[in-house]
Design an enzyme around this catalytic site. Structure first.
Site, PDB file in Angstrom:
ATOM      1  N   HIS A   1       0.798  -1.238   0.000  1.00 28.36           N
ATOM      2  CA  HIS A   1       0.000   0.000   0.000  1.00 28.36           C
ATOM      3  C   HIS A   1       0.833   1.292   0.000  1.00 28.36           C
ATOM      4  CE1 HIS A   1      -3.518  -2.453   1.200  1.00 28.36           C
ATOM      5  NE2 HIS A   1      -2.750  -3.003   2.133  1.00 28.36           N
TER       6      HIS A   1
HETATM    7  C1  BDR Z   1      -3.016   0.648   5.376  1.00 27.57           C
HETATM    8  O1  BDR Z   1      -3.197   0.140   6.689  1.00 27.57           O
HETATM    9  C2  BDR Z   1      -1.967  -0.326   7.205  1.00 27.57           C
HETATM   10  O2  BDR Z   1      -2.124  -1.612   7.689  1.00 27.57           O
HETATM   11  C3  BDR Z   1      -0.947  -0.214   6.110  1.00 27.57           C
HETATM   12  O3  BDR Z   1       0.289   0.196   6.638  1.00 27.57           O
HETATM   13  C4  BDR Z   1      -1.525   0.794   5.157  1.00 27.57           C
HETATM   14  O4  BDR Z   1      -1.138   2.110   5.503  1.00 27.57           O
HETATM   15  C5  BDR Z   1      -3.709  -0.250   4.395  1.00 27.57           C
HETATM   16  O5  BDR Z   1      -5.064  -0.315   4.685  1.00 27.57           O
END
Ligand code: BDR
Ligand code: CA
Length: 314
Positions: A243
């Site tokens: 992400h």
């Molecule tokens: C987001 O949530 C976190 O678990 C990850 O680091 C990312 O920023 C994805 O939904």
């Protein structure tokens, strides 16, 4: 580097946050003026320490790291150890950081840095819940027109949610903070699950990181091998979504991405859909555009960029 774009990374590391920080620190197009930690994936005591571990992994212990909010504006903290492990950075064995945490509160650092900089000089890159950013806007509303842009990872629409059926983790943890940011009038570019779910850390891509043969590439391959296990089982994919590095890659190579300007509103009242990012992708309302919403990525180009940049680190 002169001419490099100045950014503040606000983050809750998190393996994917860690990769985003490494990408930024390895990229001459960007000047990381500070890293501000927030509670999110794991409590603040872990996220601030993890941020320092990553600066040291990158060989850049001079990067200032600040601790910020230890809980959301109005709600109890929800964490994600089920994905990231107890420390948030499970996977590689990284040494305890020798570099010190800065004395100043992250929110003060954000406010003071923006007020001291030229208008339009600083870009904010939130990779976790938006608590620190919202607190800074509340503390000194005059920062809003001085921010060049907020480029954030959060939300989802066509892909639904990842912490509830309709909410993405970063927005869900502090929806009131997200609401403040999306109503702020500051230019926002948003990397929702709709794009990050196309950036899969497939086995061959993780092997490419490991095959670089340096400390950073090995650590990233170990981090992703840990965090992707959960996602692979959940989504049935080869690899998990990477992400947060999408935010940094967009700043370096925007041509790898595409999206459109939309209205984005945050659901704050419904118990069922709390934290949903209601994106008017099809422009079915007359609500004004308040964000550039990214939906597509050249994933091969993105991973090639990551591999190239990680190879520049120790
Ligand atoms: C987001 O949530 C976190 O678990 C990850 O680091 C990312 O920023 C994805 O939904
Ligand atoms: Ca994150």
């Amino acid at each position: 580097m002169s001419g490099a774009r100045k950014i503040i990374i606000d983050t809750d590391p998190g393996q994917d946050d860690a990769v985003a920080i490494l990408l930024a620190l390895a990229s001459p197009e960007l000047d990381v003026v500070g890293i501000t930690a927030v509670a999110g994936n794991v409590p603040l005591s872990f996220t601030e320490k993890n941020a320092r571990k990553i600066c040291e992994l990158a060989g850049q212990p001079e990067t200032p790291v600040f601790a910020g909010a230890d809980r959301p504006l109005e709600r109890k903290l929800v964490t994600a150890e089920h994905v990231h492990g107890k420390t948030g950075l499970d996977g590689p064995e990284l040494p305890e950081p020798a570099m010190q945490l800065q004395d100043r509160h992250a929110v003060d650092f954000i406010v003071e840095t923006l007020m001291a900089a030229e208008p339009g000089e600083i870009t904010l890159c939130p990779l976790g819940p938006l608590t620190n950013i919202a607190l800074a806007l509340r503390k000194e509303p005059a920062i809003a027109p001085r921010i060049r842009e907020i480029v954030l990872m959060g939300g989802g629409f066509f892909e639904g949610g990842n912490i509830t059926p309709t909410a993405e983790f970063n927005i869900y943890v502090d929806p009131e903070a997200a609401d403040i940011v999306f109503r702020s009038g500051i230019p926002v570019t948003m990397m929702p699950l709709d794009v990050t779910h196309k950036a899969l850390s497939r086995a061959t891509r993780v092997e490419a990181f490991r095959d670089i043969g340096n400390r950073a590439g090995t650590a990233v391959s170990e981090m992703l091998s840990f965090s992707e296990r959960f996602d692979e089982e959940k989504y049935g994919t080869d690899g998990g979504p990477l992400h947060d590095p999408c935010v940094i890659a967009w700043l370096i190579r925007p041509e790898l991405f595409s999206g459109r300007d939309c209205n984005v509103a945050i659901e704050l009242k419904s118990e069922l859909t709390l934290g949903m990012t209601v994106i008017d992708w099809w422009q079915v309302t007359s609500r004004p555009h308040n964000a550039h919403v990214v939906r597509d990525i050249d994933a091969d180009g993105f991973f090639a960029l990551l591999t190239e940049r990680l190879a520049k680190l120790p």
